[in-house]
Design a protein around this motif. Structure first.
Motif, short mmCIF file in Angstrom:
data_model
loop_
_atom_site.label_atom_id
_atom_site.label_comp_id
_atom_site.label_asym_id
_atom_site.label_seq_id
_atom_site.Cartn_x
_atom_site.Cartn_y
_atom_site.Cartn_z
N ARG A 236 -28.88 13.84 -3.85
CA ARG A 236 -28.97 12.61 -4.64
C ARG A 236 -27.80 12.18 -5.26
O ARG A 236 -27.22 10.98 -5.06
CB ARG A 236 -29.74 13.14 -6.00
N ASN A 237 -26.70 12.87 -5.24
CA ASN A 237 -25.32 12.51 -5.63
C ASN A 237 -24.71 11.85 -4.39
O ASN A 237 -24.00 10.85 -4.67
CB ASN A 237 -24.38 13.75 -5.91
N CYS A 238 -25.09 12.37 -3.32
CA CYS A 238 -24.67 11.70 -2.01
C CYS A 238 -24.84 10.34 -1.64
O CYS A 238 -24.36 9.50 -1.35
CB CYS A 238 -24.72 12.70 -0.90
N THR A 239 -26.35 10.00 -2.10
CA THR A 239 -26.67 8.77 -1.97
C THR A 239 -26.20 7.94 -2.85
O THR A 239 -26.06 6.52 -2.71
CB THR A 239 -28.41 9.19 -2.25
N ALA A 240 -25.83 8.24 -4.16
CA ALA A 240 -25.32 7.48 -5.08
C ALA A 240 -23.91 7.15 -4.50
O ALA A 240 -23.36 6.02 -4.73
CB ALA A 240 -25.19 8.17 -6.30
N VAL A 241 -23.04 7.99 -3.92
CA VAL A 241 -21.70 7.73 -3.31
C VAL A 241 -21.90 6.93 -2.18
O VAL A 241 -21.13 5.53 -1.95
CB VAL A 241 -21.08 9.06 -2.76
N LEU A 242 -22.94 6.68 -1.32
CA LEU A 242 -22.98 5.96 -0.23
C LEU A 242 -23.53 4.54 -0.82
O LEU A 242 -22.94 3.57 -0.19
CB LEU A 242 -24.41 6.33 0.70
N ILE A 243 -24.43 4.39 -2.04
CA ILE A 243 -24.69 3.05 -2.51
C ILE A 243 -23.13 2.65 -3.00
O ILE A 243 -22.91 1.29 -3.03
CB ILE A 243 -25.46 3.26 -3.34
N THR A 244 -22.34 3.41 -3.53
CA THR A 244 -21.08 2.72 -4.10
C THR A 244 -20.15 2.34 -2.88
O THR A 244 -19.42 1.20 -3.12
CB THR A 244 -20.54 4.01 -4.81
N ILE A 245 -20.28 3.11 -1.88
CA ILE A 245 -19.45 2.54 -0.50
C ILE A 245 -20.19 1.20 -0.10
O ILE A 245 -19.25 0.51 0.45
CB ILE A 245 -19.71 3.67 0.38
N ASN A 246 -21.21 1.02 -0.21
CA ASN A 246 -21.81 -0.14 -0.03
C ASN A 246 -21.30 -1.28 -0.88
O ASN A 246 -20.91 -2.49 -0.32
CB ASN A 246 -23.52 -0.26 -0.27
N CYS A 247 -21.05 -1.11 -2.28
CA CYS A 247 -20.28 -2.00 -3.01
C CYS A 247 -18.89 -2.23 -2.65
O CYS A 247 -18.35 -3.38 -2.84
CB CYS A 247 -20.27 -1.58 -4.41
N LEU A 248 -18.06 -1.43 -2.03
CA LEU A 248 -16.81 -1.57 -1.64
C LEU A 248 -16.73 -2.29 -0.25
O LEU A 248 -15.89 -2.88 0.08
CB LEU A 248 -16.27 -0.18 -1.17
N GLY A 249 -17.85 -1.99 0.73
CA GLY A 249 -18.08 -2.56 1.93
C GLY A 249 -18.32 -4.15 1.85
O GLY A 249 -17.96 -4.78 2.81
N ASN A 250 -19.04 -4.54 0.79
CA ASN A 250 -19.66 -5.93 0.98
C ASN A 250 -18.39 -6.82 0.84
O ASN A 250 -18.44 -8.02 1.56
CB ASN A 250 -20.55 -6.20 -0.37
N PRO A 251 -17.45 -6.86 0.10
CA PRO A 251 -16.46 -7.60 -0.06
C PRO A 251 -15.82 -7.77 1.30
O PRO A 251 -15.15 -8.87 1.63
CB PRO A 251 -15.61 -7.18 -1.13
N LEU A 252 -15.57 -6.63 2.03
CA LEU A 252 -14.60 -6.68 3.17
C LEU A 252 -15.71 -7.50 4.33
O LEU A 252 -14.83 -8.14 5.26
CB LEU A 252 -14.32 -5.28 3.84
N ILE A 253 -16.91 -7.20 4.22
CA ILE A 253 -17.74 -7.80 5.48
C ILE A 253 -18.08 -9.65 5.06
O ILE A 253 -17.68 -10.22 5.90
CB ILE A 253 -19.12 -7.26 5.70
#
Length: 281
Positions: A236-253
């Protein structure tokens, strides 16, 4: 925050796509903030994040709202890009600033309504049946109601819009080639759209697929919290980390890569009308 301040400083907020970009950054900011809130609760009192508590309803509701808003913004950006390209031949049609503001308002209203349903009573605080193992005191049926349609929308609608953009650019390239005109601009835009859409799909798949798998596990699981500790909660914690990575990736893309793409598509909108008129003459 950098994306928001950059958009405000460049005075480019009057464009419809810029409004959607800035709103996407706000959604990512809310997702990061709510994730930080849940992390602090886990550090101070780990038991309430495992067995559930009334204190977890508000942060989980904010987390759900921000994720839903991010998904709706990603879908809105894909639809806006499709309309900007597909309807560029119709000079009377144009995505206006008011359209983007209305879409942003609808996205937030829908996200807040669906995300705050547990605060309105759809929770399992006083009943053990159908309580979620991963996100207690949320109910399993609520998570299924939220996850399945939104995950499908996050994958299917962007797939359709970006594939349609690629097909439209390819058709126009063939038309210009048949008229003896240069097609380098269309080819460059087609490659850029294809590359960006692949990044979008991979980021969405990596970020949300594990969370969706966790919801499916929650719906089919019949074991208690203690029997699943600690492996399932690490997941569950890993899924939260991945969702946070999505927040970091959106500005880049979207903000960095799609800025050039947006300029190209806007140029194509003007060039396509002039070139078709030239071919007609």
């Amino acid at each position: 925050c950098i994306v928001i301040f950059t958009r405000l400083a460049t005075k480019d907020l009057h464009k419809p796509i810029s409004i959607l970009f800035c709103n996407l950054a706000v959604s990512d900011l809310f997702t990061s903030f709510s994730g930080f809130w849940i992390s602090m609760l886990f550090i101070t009192n780990p038991d309430i994040t495992i067995f559930g508590s009334k204190d977890m309803l508000a942060p989980y509701a904010l987390y759900t709202t921000s994720i839903l808003s991010t998904i709706y913004n990603l879908v809105s950006i894909g639809v806006e890009r499709y309309l900007a390209v597909a309807k560029s031949m119709r000079t009377r049609f144009r995505v206006a600033r008011n359209h983007s503001i209305a879409v942003v308002f609808i996205n937030w209203v829908l996200a807040f309504f669906l995300g705050c349903l547990p605060l309105m009573g759809w929770n399992c605080l006083h009943k053990e049946e159908s309580v979620s193992v991963l996100y207690s005191p949320f109910c399993v049926n609520y998570l299924i109601f939220i996850a399945i349609p939104n995950v499908v929308a996050a994958f299917i609608i962007p797939l359709f819009t970006y594939l349609r953009i690629i097909i439209i650019l390819r058709r126009r390239k063939l038309r210009m080639k048949a008229c003896g005109q240069a097609t380098g601009t269309y080819k460059s835009a087609e490659i850029q759209v294809a590359r960006t859409s692949i990044f979008i799909w991979l980021l969405a798949l990596i970020s949300y697929a594990p969370f969706f798998a966790g919801v499916i596990f929650d719906a089919t699981n019949h074991q208690c919290h203690i029997d699943l500790y600690p492996g399932v909660y690490i997941f569950r914690n890993c899924t939260a980390v991945l969702i946070t990575i999505n927040c970091l990736g959106n500005p880049l893309i979207y903000t960095l890569k799609l800025k050039t793409l947006g300029a190209k598509l806007k140029a194509l909108k003007c060039l396509s009308i002039n070139r078709i008129r030239a071919c007609a003459i």
